[in-house]
Design a protein around this motif. Structure first.
Motif, mmCIF file in Angstrom:
data_model
loop_
_atom_site.group_PDB
_atom_site.id
_atom_site.type_symbol
_atom_site.label_atom_id
_atom_site.label_comp_id
_atom_site.label_asym_id
_atom_site.label_seq_id
_atom_site.Cartn_x
_atom_site.Cartn_y
_atom_site.Cartn_z
ATOM 1 N N ALA A 138 -2.042 4.742 10.031
ATOM 2 C CA ALA A 138 -0.168 4.868 10.085
ATOM 3 C C ALA A 138 -0.922 4.345 8.237
ATOM 4 O O ALA A 138 0.026 4.941 7.120
ATOM 5 N N LEU A 139 -0.908 3.331 8.115
ATOM 6 C CA LEU A 139 -1.326 2.351 7.218
ATOM 7 C C LEU A 139 -2.004 3.255 6.323
ATOM 8 O O LEU A 139 -1.898 3.385 5.180
ATOM 9 N N CYS A 140 -3.846 3.911 6.625
ATOM 10 C CA CYS A 140 -4.182 4.411 5.804
ATOM 11 C C CYS A 140 -3.457 6.200 5.042
ATOM 12 O O CYS A 140 -3.599 6.285 4.019
ATOM 13 N N LEU A 141 -2.092 6.535 5.843
ATOM 14 C CA LEU A 141 -1.891 8.028 5.841
ATOM 15 C C LEU A 141 -0.484 7.642 4.917
ATOM 16 O O LEU A 141 0.229 8.590 4.480
ATOM 17 N N THR A 142 -0.308 6.416 4.460
ATOM 18 C CA THR A 142 1.242 6.143 3.760
ATOM 19 C C THR A 142 0.371 6.318 2.695
ATOM 20 O O THR A 142 -0.849 5.530 2.102
ATOM 21 N N TYR A 143 1.705 6.227 1.599
ATOM 22 C CA TYR A 143 1.327 6.107 0.482
ATOM 23 C C TYR A 143 0.607 4.531 -0.555
ATOM 24 O O TYR A 143 1.258 3.506 0.274
ATOM 25 N N PRO A 144 -0.363 4.764 -0.602
ATOM 26 C CA PRO A 144 -1.365 2.909 -1.137
ATOM 27 C C PRO A 144 -0.907 2.649 -2.476
ATOM 28 O O PRO A 144 -0.819 2.707 -3.518
ATOM 29 N N ASP A 145 0.273 1.684 -1.153
ATOM 30 C CA ASP A 145 0.926 0.746 -2.742
ATOM 31 C C ASP A 145 -0.276 -0.386 -2.709
ATOM 32 O O ASP A 145 -1.219 -0.889 -2.037
ATOM 33 N N GLU A 146 0.475 -1.244 -3.525
ATOM 34 C CA GLU A 146 -0.321 -2.387 -3.766
ATOM 35 C C GLU A 146 -0.692 -3.436 -2.520
ATOM 36 O O GLU A 146 -1.473 -4.065 -1.849
ATOM 37 N N ALA A 147 0.322 -3.321 -1.260
ATOM 38 C CA ALA A 147 -0.114 -4.103 -0.358
ATOM 39 C C ALA A 147 -0.472 -3.233 1.016
ATOM 40 O O ALA A 147 -1.614 -4.046 1.301
ATOM 41 N N PHE A 148 -1.450 -2.067 0.962
ATOM 42 C CA PHE A 148 -1.925 -0.974 1.799
ATOM 43 C C PHE A 148 -3.611 -1.923 0.968
ATOM 44 O O PHE A 148 -4.414 -2.112 1.093
ATOM 45 N N GLN A 149 -3.923 -2.280 -0.794
ATOM 46 C CA GLN A 149 -5.117 -2.333 -1.752
ATOM 47 C C GLN A 149 -5.221 -4.115 -0.787
ATOM 48 O O GLN A 149 -6.365 -4.324 -0.593
ATOM 49 N N GLU A 150 -4.148 -4.410 -0.309
ATOM 50 C CA GLU A 150 -4.816 -6.104 0.181
ATOM 51 C C GLU A 150 -5.043 -6.045 1.712
ATOM 52 O O GLU A 150 -5.520 -7.013 2.622
#
Length: 175
Positions: free
Chosen positions: A26-38
Protein backbone atom coordinates in the motif's frame (compact mmCIF):
# COMPACT_ATOMS: atom_id res chain seq x y z
CA UNK A 1 -7.68 3.97 7.57
CA UNK A 2 -4.23 5.54 7.49
CA UNK A 3 -3.06 4.38 10.89
CA UNK A 4 -1.19 1.22 9.87
CA UNK A 5 -1.99 -2.42 10.41
CA UNK A 6 -3.79 -3.52 13.56
CA UNK A 7 -3.36 -7.25 13.41
CA UNK A 8 -3.27 -9.64 16.30
CA UNK A 9 -0.62 -11.85 14.70
CA UNK A 10 2.94 -11.61 15.99
CA UNK A 11 5.40 -9.97 13.55
CA UNK A 12 7.28 -12.66 11.69
CA UNK A 13 4.55 -15.25 12.18
CA UNK A 14 2.98 -16.76 9.04
CA UNK A 15 -0.33 -15.01 9.81
CA UNK A 16 1.42 -11.62 9.93
CA UNK A 17 3.27 -12.00 6.63
CA UNK A 18 0.36 -11.15 4.27
CA UNK A 19 -0.65 -8.23 6.51
CA UNK A 20 2.87 -6.80 6.49
CA UNK A 21 3.21 -7.33 2.74
CA UNK A 22 -0.16 -5.69 2.05
CA UNK A 23 0.65 -2.69 4.26
CA UNK A 24 4.07 -2.30 2.63
CA UNK A 25 2.58 -2.67 -0.87
CA UNK A 26 0.00 0.00 0.00
CA UNK A 27 2.81 2.40 0.87
CA UNK A 28 4.73 1.54 -2.32
CA UNK A 29 1.68 2.14 -4.53
CA UNK A 30 0.91 5.54 -3.03
CA UNK A 31 2.49 8.72 -4.40
CA UNK A 32 6.08 8.68 -3.07
CA UNK A 33 6.32 11.70 -0.79
CA UNK A 34 9.00 12.58 1.77
CA UNK A 35 7.46 10.24 4.36
CA UNK A 36 7.79 7.37 1.87
CA UNK A 37 11.50 8.11 1.46
CA UNK A 38 11.93 7.93 5.24
CA UNK A 39 10.17 4.54 5.35
CA UNK A 40 12.34 2.87 2.70
CA UNK A 41 14.66 1.09 5.20
CA UNK A 42 11.68 -0.18 7.19
CA UNK A 43 9.93 -1.38 4.02
CA UNK A 44 13.09 -3.20 2.92
CA UNK A 45 13.37 -4.97 6.28
CA UNK A 46 9.66 -5.82 6.49
CA UNK A 47 8.85 -6.96 2.96
CA UNK A 48 11.56 -8.88 1.07
CA UNK A 49 9.05 -9.65 -1.71
CA UNK A 50 9.13 -5.96 -2.64
CA UNK A 51 12.91 -5.65 -3.05
CA UNK A 52 12.59 -5.50 -6.85
CA UNK A 53 10.70 -2.24 -6.49
CA UNK A 54 12.57 -0.98 -3.42
CA UNK A 55 15.94 -1.33 -5.20
CA UNK A 56 14.60 1.05 -7.84
CA UNK A 57 13.03 3.44 -5.31
CA UNK A 58 16.30 3.72 -3.41
CA UNK A 59 18.39 4.18 -6.56
CA UNK A 60 16.67 7.24 -8.01
CA UNK A 61 16.34 10.75 -6.60
CA UNK A 62 13.00 11.41 -4.85
CA UNK A 63 11.80 13.86 -7.52
CA UNK A 64 12.55 11.32 -10.26
CA UNK A 65 10.66 8.62 -8.35
CA UNK A 66 7.66 10.94 -8.01
CA UNK A 67 7.78 11.79 -11.72
CA UNK A 68 7.95 8.08 -12.57
CA UNK A 69 4.86 7.42 -10.40
CA UNK A 70 2.93 10.14 -12.22
CA UNK A 71 3.99 8.81 -15.66
CA UNK A 72 2.97 5.27 -14.75
CA UNK A 73 -0.31 5.80 -12.91
CA UNK A 74 -1.73 9.21 -13.76
CA UNK A 75 -1.78 9.08 -17.56
CA UNK A 76 -2.70 5.51 -18.45
CA UNK A 77 -5.98 3.76 -17.67
CA UNK A 78 -4.30 0.44 -18.38
CA UNK A 79 -2.31 1.08 -15.17
CA UNK A 80 -5.34 2.08 -13.13
CA UNK A 81 -5.05 1.60 -9.37
CA UNK A 82 -8.86 1.76 -9.05
CA UNK A 83 -10.08 -1.82 -8.85
CA UNK A 84 -13.65 -1.20 -9.98
CA UNK A 85 -12.37 0.53 -13.12
CA UNK A 86 -11.17 -2.89 -14.30
CA UNK A 87 -14.65 -4.39 -13.97
CA UNK A 88 -16.94 -1.43 -14.63
CA UNK A 89 -14.92 1.22 -16.46
CA UNK A 90 -16.47 4.67 -16.33
CA UNK A 91 -20.06 3.43 -16.27
CA UNK A 92 -23.02 3.93 -13.98
CA UNK A 93 -22.40 0.44 -12.57
CA UNK A 94 -19.18 1.68 -11.01
CA UNK A 95 -21.11 3.68 -8.42
CA UNK A 96 -22.67 0.46 -7.12
CA UNK A 97 -19.25 -1.16 -6.97
CA UNK A 98 -17.83 1.76 -4.99
CA UNK A 99 -20.71 1.45 -2.55
CA UNK A 100 -19.86 -2.25 -2.03
CA UNK A 101 -16.29 -1.28 -1.12
CA UNK A 102 -17.56 1.21 1.48
CA UNK A 103 -19.95 -1.41 2.88
CA UNK A 104 -17.08 -3.88 3.25
CA UNK A 105 -15.11 -1.31 5.25
CA UNK A 106 -18.13 -0.58 7.46
CA UNK A 107 -18.63 -4.29 8.22
CA UNK A 108 -15.23 -4.13 9.89
CA UNK A 109 -16.05 -0.94 11.77
CA UNK A 110 -14.04 1.31 9.46
CA UNK A 111 -15.24 4.45 7.74
CA UNK A 112 -13.61 5.40 4.50
CA UNK A 113 -12.54 9.02 4.15
CA UNK A 114 -13.54 10.84 0.99
CA UNK A 115 -9.93 11.81 0.19
CA UNK A 116 -9.75 8.96 -2.30
CA UNK A 117 -12.18 6.51 -3.89
CA UNK A 118 -12.72 3.37 -1.80
CA UNK A 119 -11.51 1.06 -4.58
CA UNK A 120 -8.04 2.68 -4.69
CA UNK A 121 -5.68 -0.30 -4.49
CA UNK A 122 -3.45 1.16 -1.74
CA UNK A 123 -6.56 1.76 0.41
CA UNK A 124 -7.81 -1.79 -0.22
CA UNK A 125 -4.37 -3.17 0.67
CA UNK A 126 -4.31 -1.16 3.89
CA UNK A 127 -7.79 -2.46 4.70
CA UNK A 128 -6.66 -6.07 4.18
CA UNK A 129 -3.58 -5.45 6.31
CA UNK A 130 -5.71 -4.13 9.16
CA UNK A 131 -8.49 -6.70 8.99
CA UNK A 132 -7.01 -9.80 7.37
CA UNK A 133 -10.04 -9.81 5.03
CA UNK A 134 -8.79 -10.39 1.48
CA UNK A 135 -12.28 -10.68 -0.02
CA UNK A 136 -12.08 -7.40 -1.97
CA UNK A 137 -8.70 -8.36 -3.44
CA UNK A 138 -9.92 -11.83 -4.38
CA UNK A 139 -13.11 -10.42 -5.96
CA UNK A 140 -10.91 -8.21 -8.13
CA UNK A 141 -8.25 -10.78 -9.01
CA UNK A 142 -8.88 -10.42 -12.72
CA UNK A 143 -8.26 -6.67 -12.55
CA UNK A 144 -5.16 -7.20 -10.43
CA UNK A 145 -3.87 -9.67 -12.99
CA UNK A 146 -4.49 -7.25 -15.85
CA UNK A 147 -2.71 -4.51 -13.89
CA UNK A 148 0.19 -6.85 -13.11
CA UNK A 149 0.55 -7.78 -16.78
CA UNK A 150 0.32 -4.16 -17.97
CA UNK A 151 2.94 -3.00 -15.46
CA UNK A 152 5.25 -5.90 -16.36
CA UNK A 153 4.82 -5.14 -20.07
CA UNK A 154 5.73 -1.49 -19.53
CA UNK A 155 8.84 -2.50 -17.59
CA UNK A 156 8.10 -0.38 -14.54
CA UNK A 157 9.35 -1.65 -11.17
CA UNK A 158 5.82 -1.12 -9.82
CA UNK A 159 5.08 -4.44 -11.51
CA UNK A 160 7.07 -6.14 -8.73
CA UNK A 161 4.69 -4.71 -6.12
CA UNK A 162 1.52 -5.90 -7.83
CA UNK A 163 3.13 -9.27 -8.58
CA UNK A 164 3.90 -9.71 -4.85
CA UNK A 165 0.29 -8.88 -3.97
CA UNK A 166 -0.93 -11.40 -6.55
CA UNK A 167 1.44 -14.03 -5.18
CA UNK A 168 0.04 -13.44 -1.68
CA UNK A 169 -3.41 -14.38 -2.98
CA UNK A 170 -2.56 -17.58 -4.79
CA UNK A 171 -0.04 -20.36 -5.08
CA UNK A 172 0.30 -20.13 -8.84
CA UNK A 173 1.86 -17.56 -11.17
CA UNK A 174 0.11 -14.19 -11.11
CA UNK A 175 -3.27 -13.69 -9.51
Amino acid sequence: MNSGPRTTARPGSPAAEPAVLHQAAALCLTYPDEAFQERLPLLRAAAPALHGYLDFAESVPPDELAAHYVRVFDFKNKHSLYLSWWTDGDTRRRGESLLRFKEAYRRHGLEFSDEELPDFLPAVLEFTAQTGDVTLLREHRAGLELLRLALAESGTPYGHVVAAVCASLSTGQGC
